[in-house]
Design a protein around this motif. Structure first.
Motif, PDB file in Angstrom:
ATOM      1  N   GLY A 117     -11.244  -4.766   3.212  1.00 43.47           N
ATOM      2  CA  GLY A 117     -11.798  -4.036   2.079  1.00 43.47           C
ATOM      3  C   GLY A 117     -12.086  -2.571   2.339  1.00 43.47           C
ATOM      4  O   GLY A 117     -12.812  -1.933   1.590  1.00 43.47           O
ATOM      5  N   LEU A 118     -11.516  -2.017   3.399  1.00 45.75           N
ATOM      6  CA  LEU A 118     -11.705  -0.590   3.653  1.00 45.75           C
ATOM      7  C   LEU A 118     -10.664   0.246   2.926  1.00 45.75           C
ATOM      8  O   LEU A 118     -10.798   1.447   2.788  1.00 45.75           O
ATOM      9  CB  LEU A 118     -11.615  -0.309   5.160  1.00 45.75           C
ATOM     10  N   GLU A 119      -9.622  -0.411   2.478  1.00 44.73           N
ATOM     11  CA  GLU A 119      -8.546   0.296   1.786  1.00 44.73           C
ATOM     12  C   GLU A 119      -8.183  -0.544   0.561  1.00 44.73           C
ATOM     13  O   GLU A 119      -8.179  -1.766   0.634  1.00 44.73           O
ATOM     14  CB  GLU A 119      -7.347   0.397   2.734  1.00 44.73           C
TER      15      GLU A 119
ATOM     16  N   ARG B  40       2.981  18.774  -8.892  1.00 43.35           N
ATOM     17  CA  ARG B  40       3.936  17.683  -8.987  1.00 43.35           C
ATOM     18  C   ARG B  40       4.480  17.251  -7.627  1.00 43.35           C
ATOM     19  O   ARG B  40       4.956  16.139  -7.477  1.00 43.35           O
ATOM     20  CB  ARG B  40       5.127  18.108  -9.875  1.00 43.35           C
ATOM     21  N   SER B  41       4.426  18.186  -6.665  1.00 42.28           N
ATOM     22  CA  SER B  41       5.099  17.887  -5.402  1.00 42.28           C
ATOM     23  C   SER B  41       4.260  16.929  -4.562  1.00 42.28           C
ATOM     24  O   SER B  41       3.628  17.312  -3.601  1.00 42.28           O
ATOM     25  CB  SER B  41       5.360  19.167  -4.632  1.00 42.28           C
ATOM     26  N   VAL B  42       4.257  15.689  -4.975  1.00 44.80           N
ATOM     27  CA  VAL B  42       3.500  14.673  -4.249  1.00 44.80           C
ATOM     28  C   VAL B  42       4.496  13.704  -3.603  1.00 44.80           C
ATOM     29  O   VAL B  42       5.344  13.130  -4.268  1.00 44.80           O
ATOM     30  CB  VAL B  42       2.579  13.909  -5.226  1.00 44.80           C
ATOM     31  N   LYS B  43       4.382  13.585  -2.298  1.00 42.64           N
ATOM     32  CA  LYS B  43       5.260  12.642  -1.614  1.00 42.64           C
ATOM     33  C   LYS B  43       4.526  11.323  -1.478  1.00 42.64           C
ATOM     34  O   LYS B  43       3.320  11.304  -1.307  1.00 42.64           O
ATOM     35  CB  LYS B  43       5.596  13.173  -0.216  1.00 42.64           C
ATOM     36  N   SER B  44       5.229  10.240  -1.568  1.00 45.77           N
ATOM     37  CA  SER B  44       4.530   8.990  -1.341  1.00 45.77           C
ATOM     38  C   SER B  44       5.136   8.248  -0.158  1.00 45.77           C
ATOM     39  O   SER B  44       6.304   8.439   0.186  1.00 45.77           O
ATOM     40  CB  SER B  44       4.540   8.126  -2.601  1.00 45.77           C
ATOM     41  N   LEU B  45       4.278   7.461   0.473  1.00 43.23           N
ATOM     42  CA  LEU B  45       4.683   6.759   1.678  1.00 43.23           C
ATOM     43  C   LEU B  45       4.290   5.299   1.524  1.00 43.23           C
ATOM     44  O   LEU B  45       3.130   5.006   1.252  1.00 43.23           O
ATOM     45  CB  LEU B  45       3.951   7.403   2.860  1.00 43.23           C
ATOM     46  N   VAL B  46       5.241   4.431   1.667  1.00 39.39           N
ATOM     47  CA  VAL B  46       4.931   3.012   1.541  1.00 39.39           C
ATOM     48  C   VAL B  46       4.539   2.506   2.928  1.00 39.39           C
ATOM     49  O   VAL B  46       5.390   2.302   3.786  1.00 39.39           O
ATOM     50  CB  VAL B  46       6.130   2.225   0.997  1.00 39.39           C
ATOM     51  N   ALA B  47       3.241   2.356   3.146  1.00 35.70           N
ATOM     52  CA  ALA B  47       2.768   1.975   4.480  1.00 35.70           C
ATOM     53  C   ALA B  47       2.872   0.463   4.681  1.00 35.70           C
ATOM     54  O   ALA B  47       3.146  -0.005   5.781  1.00 35.70           O
ATOM     55  CB  ALA B  47       1.336   2.438   4.684  1.00 35.70           C
ATOM     56  N   VAL B  48       2.622  -0.288   3.610  1.00 33.81           N
ATOM     57  CA  VAL B  48       2.744  -1.750   3.679  1.00 33.81           C
ATOM     58  C   VAL B  48       3.575  -2.183   2.480  1.00 33.81           C
ATOM     59  O   VAL B  48       3.274  -1.800   1.349  1.00 33.81           O
ATOM     60  CB  VAL B  48       1.356  -2.426   3.652  1.00 33.81           C
TER      61      VAL B  48
ATOM     62  N   LYS C 119       0.849  -1.195   0.000  1.00 35.01           N
ATOM     63  CA  LYS C 119       0.000   0.000   0.000  1.00 35.01           C
ATOM     64  C   LYS C 119       0.878   1.236   0.000  1.00 35.01           C
ATOM     65  O   LYS C 119       1.717   1.415   0.885  1.00 35.01           O
ATOM     66  CB  LYS C 119      -0.912   0.031   1.233  1.00 35.01           C
ATOM     67  N   VAL C 120       0.695   2.052  -1.010  1.00 34.78           N
ATOM     68  CA  VAL C 120       1.430   3.310  -1.087  1.00 34.78           C
ATOM     69  C   VAL C 120       0.433   4.444  -0.917  1.00 34.78           C
ATOM     70  O   VAL C 120      -0.585   4.491  -1.606  1.00 34.78           O
ATOM     71  CB  VAL C 120       2.142   3.451  -2.450  1.00 34.78           C
ATOM     72  N   PHE C 121       0.682   5.320   0.031  1.00 39.21           N
ATOM     73  CA  PHE C 121      -0.160   6.514   0.179  1.00 39.21           C
ATOM     74  C   PHE C 121       0.524   7.673  -0.517  1.00 39.21           C
ATOM     75  O   PHE C 121       1.729   7.860  -0.370  1.00 39.21           O
ATOM     76  CB  PHE C 121      -0.342   6.875   1.657  1.00 39.21           C
ATOM     77  N   HIS C 122      -0.266   8.428  -1.259  1.00 40.06           N
ATOM     78  CA  HIS C 122       0.289   9.639  -1.868  1.00 40.06           C
ATOM     79  C   HIS C 122      -0.152  10.815  -1.018  1.00 40.06           C
ATOM     80  O   HIS C 122      -1.334  11.097  -0.905  1.00 40.06           O
ATOM     81  CB  HIS C 122      -0.207   9.782  -3.300  1.00 40.06           C
ATOM     82  N   LEU C 123       0.814  11.441  -0.424  1.00 38.36           N
ATOM     83  CA  LEU C 123       0.488  12.561   0.444  1.00 38.36           C
ATOM     84  C   LEU C 123       0.559  13.838  -0.378  1.00 38.36           C
ATOM     85  O   LEU C 123       1.637  14.261  -0.786  1.00 38.36           O
ATOM     86  CB  LEU C 123       1.488  12.635   1.605  1.00 38.36           C
ATOM     87  N   ARG C 124      -0.602  14.410  -0.631  1.00 41.80           N
ATOM     88  CA  ARG C 124      -0.624  15.618  -1.436  1.00 41.80           C
ATOM     89  C   ARG C 124      -0.259  16.814  -0.566  1.00 41.80           C
ATOM     90  O   ARG C 124      -0.655  16.899   0.590  1.00 41.80           O
ATOM     91  CB  ARG C 124      -2.004  15.815  -2.047  1.00 41.80           C
TER      92      ARG C 124
END
Ligand SMILES: Nc1ncnc2c1ncn2[C@@H]1O[C@H](COP(=O)(O)OP(=O)(O)OP(=O)(O)O)[C@@H](O)[C@H]1O
Ligand SMILES: [Mg+2]
Lengths: 284, 287
Positions: free
Chosen positions: A69-71, A29-37, A16-21
């Protein structure tokens, strides 16, 4: 156990990758991503229980939310009872079907019940969705479920605000059990309860396992709790699995340095917390 | 059996709480109740025909025959205020009803669906916010003619964003709570989650918001009448009475404007107090 039975839950390379806007107005373009899983795989056999431990932010909740199934997973596969879960965007019919497979109990007992719904109606809502019993039948079942979690019929007409944290958590467990799922996920389900209530709820959970053979995915950062309820442990750090094995082996002979660190941070057997009503001078 | 009673009390504290009602809520509610009753019973309780002009009785002061005096054409002011209550309250009631229904549906749908739909609704609401209700009402009257319908429709649209904005943020706060996730995982349909969980939980806020909007809509609609764009004479509305009474103020007969004006102010204050107090109770109940 016969070799042919599919695992209750099987997860393969789940990511699971979250894109932190950034704040509105900042560059697109400045979107950081976080690999949560990060590529997590495991399986839980029928009637078995797996504990997922790890520090705060290690991705345990995200993992659980994907399983129910919530995410939506970024990639990877989830199979429940041998049935693949391909999409989280499904109609209510499929959602009802999935509800019979996996249920979840959340950490915070204060927000996991609708404040405007009585205990009885909360449980009945699940029964009405999944079984065709008449109202009398449902009420009998509500009483049964309340009894199963250590409450009684008297609590059915009460609103959550009239209940203690431990009682609410029992209601949340009863609601989850109302669907008669094959897997129950407990996301820090006892973390917010005080120690004696914790023990009661844990006993209740292992009791339920013995009685109805449900499998558990038990999320916790408390390794002492984990020993009581799980057959296997999965240790997570920053979204990755750092160690995975039978409970006793992981807790007694941890292979990974991070697991050792986690173990050293918890009170070991022999450590007795001082009761609050019994102040003792601090040794210097 | 004292312990059983105590246990019951502990489980159902709401039963006791309901008994000590806030006196302000009681007073404001009673006043509004009386107004509504007066409006409904107007044909039976108004002492005179509100539109019957009697030139001989023009501009009379307070008397036993005319409790609140008469206007320049000799019409009984009390009767006109009583009959005026009908349309003066019906207008805002319709506005609030329509705006609340629209706003609630939009707010809950936005909170539930989220994403692009949510953003679209937000933009449209921002756009509507940019037009004051009165301006919108004037445009509607210019397009569709004077009367009750055009201003009511225009103001319903103008008040929708007020309801939508407040309810949307409350509904999306609720939506993010674990109990909604639990319902979702339990297989409850989206429509049931919205109508049986989100709606009841934002309902107290909906009630306060629409109560406060009622006061505001009453004033704006009165302004529309005052400008002569609303209900046409001789039918009485409070807003229009303020306006027609103006000409006699200089002649030394301020009664018509004054009485209608006071009635508007008191009614609005009653609605705002009620809304305010209900909001206070809402935050108490959240505990
Ligand atoms: N919706 C989201 N959007 C962005 N980032 C998120 C979101 N949900 C979780 N995260 C991030 O993902 C990471 C893992 O979070 P997660 O809640 O799964 O951790 P956890 O192991 O359950 O922690 P805890 O023990 O505190 O509950 C955290 O860094 C968190 O900030
Ligand atoms: Mg968590």
């Amino acid at each position: 156990m016969p070799e042919t039975a599919p695992p209750a839950v099987e997860v393969r390379n789940l990511v699971k990758v979250f894109h932190l806007r950034r704040a509105r107005g900042a560059r697109r373009r400045s979107v950081k991503s976080l690999v949560a899983v990060d590529h997590v795989s495991f399986s839980v056999g029928q009637g078995r229980s797996l504990a997922v431990v790890g520090e705060s932010g290690s991705g345990k909740t995200t993992l659980a939310r994907m399983v129910v199934g919530l995410e939506r997973p970024t990639s990877g596969e989830i199979a429940v009872g041998g049935r693949e879960r391909r999409s989280t965007r499904v109609g209510s019919r499929e959602r009802r079907h999935r509800a019979r497979e996996v249920q979840i109990v959340f950490q915070d007992p204060y927000s996991s019940l609708d404040p405007r719904q009585t205990v009885g109606r909360c449980i009945e809502e699940m029964l009405r969705l999944h079984f065709d019993a008449d109202r009398a039948g449902r009420l009998t079942r509500v009483a049964e479920l309340l009894d199963q979690v250590g409450l009684d019929e008297r609590h059915a007409p009460a609103y959550p605000r009239a209940l203690s944290g431990g009682q609410r958590q029992r209601v949340a467990i009863a609601r989850a059990l109302a669907c008669e799922p094959r897997v129950l996920i407990c996301d820090e389900a006892v973390a917010s309860l005080d120690v004696s209530i914790q023990a009661q709820v844990l006993n209740l959970l292992s009791d339920i396992r013995d009685r109805i053979g449900v499998s558990y995915l038990f999320i916790s950062h408390d390794l002492a709790v984990v020993r009581q309820v799980s057959d296997e442990i999965l240790v997570m750090k920053n979204g990755r699995v750092v160690e995975h094995g039978p409970t006793d082996r992981v807790l007694d002979e941890p292979a990974d340095t991070y697991t050792k660190l986690l173990l050293s941070a918890i009170p070991r057997p022999g450590w007795h917390p001082v009761a609050e009503s019994d102040p003792q001078p601090v040794a210097t | 059996m004292a312990t059983a009673a105590a246990a019951k009390e502990q489980l159902f504290p709401s039963a006791r709480r309901r008994r000590n009602l806030d006196p302000v809520i009681l007073a404001a509610g009673a006043f509004i109740g009386v107004l509504v009753l007066v409006a409904i019973l107007a044909p039976w309780i108004a002492p005179y025909n509100p539109n019957a002009a009697t030139i001989l009785a023009a501009n009379q002061g307070v008397s036993a025959a005319h409790w609140l005096g008469t206007d320049p054409t000799g019409r009984d002011l009390l009767s006109r205020l009583i009959w005026g209550a009908r349309l003066s309250l019906l207008g805002p009631a319709l506005i609030v009803l329509i705006a609340t229904a629209l706003g609630t549906v939009l707010a809950i749908a936005s909170a539930w669906i989220g994403g692009l739909f949510d953003q679209l609704v937000s933009r449209v609401m921002d756009l509507l916010f940019a037009f004051p209700g009165l301006v919108l009402a004037m445009i509607a009257v210019a397009m569709f003619g004077k009367g009750l319908v055009a201003p009511v429709v225009a103001l319903s649209i103008a008040y929708t964003p007020y309801i939508t904005r407040v309810l949307r943020s409350a509904a999306s706060r609720e939506r993010s709570l674990p109990y909604v996730a639990a319902c979702y995982v339990g297989g409850v349909s989206a429509r049931s989650i919205c109508s049986r969980h989100l709606l009841p939980n934002v309902f107290p806020l909906l009630l306060t918001q629409s109560t406060i909007s009622f006061g505001s809509a009453l004033v704006t609609l009165a302004a529309v009448s005052y400008l002569g764009l609303g209900i046409q004479p001789p039918t009485a509305t409070w807003g229009f009475m303020v306006s027609t009474g103006q000409s006699s103020i200089l002649a030394g007969h301020p009664a018509e404007s004054l009485e209608a004006g006071i009635l508007i102010v008191v009614t609005v204050v009653a609605f705002n107090l009620l809304g305010d107090r209900l909001a206070g109770r809402r935050s108490l109940q959240a505990l």
